[in-house]
Design an enzyme around this catalytic site. Structure first.
Site, PDB file in Angstrom:
ATOM      1  N   GLU A  79       0.814  -1.216   0.000  1.00 25.20           N
ATOM      2  CA  GLU A  79       0.000   0.000   0.000  1.00 25.20           C
ATOM      3  C   GLU A  79       0.846   1.264   0.000  1.00 25.20           C
ATOM      4  OE1 GLU A  79      -2.590  -3.242   1.774  1.00 25.20           O
ATOM      5  OE2 GLU A  79      -0.528  -2.543   2.125  1.00 25.20           O
ATOM      6  N   PHE A 141     -12.024  -7.173  13.712  1.00 28.86           N
ATOM      7  CA  PHE A 141     -10.893  -7.640  12.909  1.00 28.86           C
ATOM      8  C   PHE A 141     -10.541  -6.606  11.847  1.00 28.86           C
ATOM      9  CE2 PHE A 141      -9.397 -10.043   9.117  1.00 28.86           C
ATOM     10  CZ  PHE A 141      -8.172 -10.451   9.638  1.00 28.86           C
ATOM     11  N   GLN A 142      -9.281  -6.245  11.775  1.00 26.16           N
ATOM     12  CA  GLN A 142      -8.728  -5.270  10.830  1.00 26.16           C
ATOM     13  C   GLN A 142      -9.415  -3.911  10.954  1.00 26.16           C
ATOM     14  OE1 GLN A 142      -8.497  -7.013   6.842  1.00 26.16           O
ATOM     15  NE2 GLN A 142      -6.465  -7.808   7.324  1.00 26.16           N
ATOM     16  N   LYS A 191     -17.959  -0.905   5.248  1.00 26.24           N
ATOM     17  CA  LYS A 191     -18.272  -1.989   4.319  1.00 26.24           C
ATOM     18  C   LYS A 191     -19.763  -2.091   4.050  1.00 26.24           C
ATOM     19  CE  LYS A 191     -17.249  -6.859   3.362  1.00 26.24           C
ATOM     20  NZ  LYS A 191     -16.525  -8.082   3.840  1.00 26.24           N
ATOM     21  N   MET A 507      23.908   9.615   3.126  1.00 30.83           N
ATOM     22  CA  MET A 507      23.818  10.893   3.829  1.00 30.83           C
ATOM     23  C   MET A 507      24.093  10.718   5.317  1.00 30.83           C
ATOM     24  SD  MET A 507      23.453  14.108   3.260  1.00 30.83           S
ATOM     25  CE  MET A 507      22.426  14.570   1.866  1.00 30.83           C
TER      26      MET A 507
END
Length: 621
Positions: A79, A141-142, A191, A507
């Protein structure tokens, strides 16, 4: 001279002023699911590309997306790659970029690119699935409160629990993201809202009573700014990324040539004013050119356009440009006076501001008021000639990283887009590639996000498929998001990647060299600890970037010799059917110069290791 603004021609290669196609009316309401309504809404606002990964909560949206003939979905490998790709797409095309993820970890993986877009004022819309509305707040969940998590790093965000609200929310999200000061907007959709039945109609009525960005500057402030410009002896046009966002590059060139003042362009503004123009002094800041940094320090007037006095530009703030009055123009009123008090604050779109300034300066000239910067240019040219950008080639015959990047820029086709990671290679790409056109330089400026280059280049190439896109990356950055090369290979997105491979976090190593007595703690990348657990072991570089890239479907090459440099670059430029990766093995001790150490004054700039230019300390020096 006539009191007339210059023609507002659109600078190549950006699209018309409208950042999206805009709402397209439909004759009547249609029954469908919330998910179908979401896809129809995205089509209606002009979206053509979505970067994302499906998952449980967002899955209802992926079914109708399969039937869309207008939307191209690019299945990324992470993602974070979707978010950076949306940013690269937006920066390269001028449109709003779109990414999509599911709830919980899918959404939280978008936080870094959302924060990155927020810092750099990039218009993206992130669409995330959420658990069902009845489950919100139950640690389902999630589940993650992505609206709460991203509130500090979005321009605005929405939680949608009613399918009827989807079209209006999408229309408002794109309007907010692409107008005023651009930025990321998150739309989190439960959802059950995606699954519910609704009646879709377009266009919806926007309901944003408190959102009215000011684009037209106040005429009194414009007149005062013009007066200060004509009276100044040592003015500098300090140009930030807001000029690019406003598509004001044509107007900027007219203003610069009309005034004759020197121009400096920040890291986010490269390409806003041609690098090749005689009035351009380069990039200011921690690793800016000596001429640009010193011009700001010695100026008596800063004409600040779409810049925010970032700490990387100002150095120690209370010592920055001590003799200068400040004209500060920005579309975001919160930026004006935030870091440096403005003598003339101007709220407005940079394009409108510059166009009005041109007219006001023409009026001043008709009254015999013009600036004389002859003495100023004598100083500027002396600094520019005495301390030009340059580099030394390694005595042992190894590749110089600066030479590699410079030759990539010189051999690239006209109009090539360059996306850089973060670190030494980013600064060298800023210095040693010439940017004469807008939307040809993409990088993570404010957040400094390692791993930005490959997915951003992917997004840029997806948005401008006929343009050559090079990612200039470091071996550290490359190992964070290189999996998106699989996405490129499978989706016919033939970007080109240059890995500036010095075997270290360059760096950080430079800072360890300069400030930590060469104690290289955890910056070696190509080998692990030895038997004593401390010293790096000898052996081959791990991973082998050529084999890794080939396994991901790319053409891959390695270059270790200056004699082979042009050949491999030209070979990469000739391949346009697959991604190309070149592993450039370069000298590990090369450093970025000039440099202003963090927390110090810009007056302490070092042109090279231990060398501080002597410009004198007086106001008139």
């Amino acid at each position: 001279m006539t009191e007339q603004a210059p023609p507002r021609s659109e600078p190549h290669p950006q699209p018309p002023r409208s950042r999206n196609a805009g709402p397209q009316p439909t004759p009547s309401a249609e029954p469908m699911t919330g998910a179908q309504s979401l896809i129809r809404s995205l089509e209606a606002v002009g979206v053509d590309t979505v970067f994302g990964i499906p998952g449980g909560a967002i899955l209802p949206a992926y079914d109708p997306m399969m039937d869309s003939v207008k939307l191209r979905h690019i299945l990324v490998r992470h993602e974070q790659g979707a978010g950076h790709a949306a940013t690269g797409y937006a920066q390269a095309t001028g449109k709003v970029g779109v990414c999509m993820a599911t709830s919980g970890p899918g959404a939280t993986n978008l936080v870094t690119p959302i924060a990155d877009a927020h810092m750099d004022s990039v218009p993206i819309v992130a669409i995330t699935g959420q658990v069902t509305s009845k489950s919100i707040g139950t640690d389902a969940f999630q589940e993650a409160d992505i609206c709460g998590i991203t509130m500090p790093v979005t321009k605005h965000n929405f939680l949608v629990t009613d399918a009827d609200d989807i079209p209006r929310t999408i229309a408002e999200a794109f309007h907010i993201a692409g107008t005023g000061r651009p930025g990321p907007v998150l739309v989190d959709i439960a959802k059950d809202a995606l699954q519910a039945r609704t009646n879709f109609s377009w266009p919806p009525k926007n309901d944003l009573p408190g959102y009215r960005p000011v684009t037209k500057p106040h005429s009194k402030q414009i007149r005062e700014a013009a007066r200060l410009i004509t009276e100044a002896k040592r003015p500098v046009l300090y140009v930030g990324g807001g000029v690019l966002k406003a598509r004001a590059t044509a107007e900027l060139k007219v203003l610069a040539e009309q005034t004759g003042a020197p121009v400096v362009t920040t890291l986010m503004a490269l390409g806003a004013f041609p690098d090749s123009h005689r009035q351009h002094l380069g990039m200011p800041g921690m690793h800016g050119s000596v001429a640009a940094v010193t011009a700001l320090q010695k100026s008596d007037l800063l004409i600040t356009l779409g810049a925010r006095f970032d700490d990387r530009v100002t150095g120690k703030l209370d010592s920055f440009a001590p003799y200068a009055k400040v004209i500060h123009a920005d579309i975001d009123p919160a930026e004006i006076g935030k870091n440096r008090e403005a003598d003339v604050p101007i709220v407005g779109d940079a394009r409108e501001v510059i166009a009005d300034l041109i007219v006001a300066l023409q009026a001043e000239a008709q009254q015999g008021h013009t600036g004389d910067y002859t003495d100023w240019w004598e100083q500027l040219n002396r600094w520019r000639e005495t301390y030009p950008l340059g580099y030394e080639k390694p005595a042992n015959g190894q590749l110089s990283p600066q030479q590699v990047i410079q030759r990539i820029g010189q051999l690239a086709p006209e109009g090539t887009v360059f996306a850089a990671g973060v670190g030494q290679h980013q600064m060298w790409a800023a210095h040693f590639i010439d940017y004469d056109k807008p939307a040809t330089w993409l990088n993570s400026g404010g957040a400094g996000t390692m791993g930005y280059a490959v997915p951003a280049a992917m997004g840029a190439k997806a948005g401008r498929p006929d343009t050559t896109v090079w990612a200039i990356d470091g071996d550290g950055c490359f190992q964070m998001t290189n999996q998106e090369l699989v996405t490129c290979a499978l989706n016919n997105i033939p970007i080109k990647v240059a890995i500036i491979n010095n075997g270290a976090l360059g760096m950080v190593r430079q800072w360890q060299t300069l400030f930590y007595n060469q104690r290289y703690s955890n910056t070696v990348l190509h080998s692990g600890p030895g038997a004593d657990g401390k010293q790096p072991s000898a052996g081959t570089r791990v991973p082998d970037f050529v084999k890794l890239s080939e396994a991901m479907g790319c053409v891959a090459m390695r270059c270790e010799s200056p004699e082979d440099l042009d050949k491999v670059i030209e070979e990469a430029n000739a391949i346009n059917d697959r991604p190309v990766v070149i592993d450039f093995i370069v000298h590990e001790d090369a450093m970025v110069w000039p440099m202003v150490a963090a927390g110090t004054s810009n007056d302490e700039i070092l042109a090279a290791r231990g060398v501080r230019p002597d410009f004198g300390d007086g106001e008139d020096d």
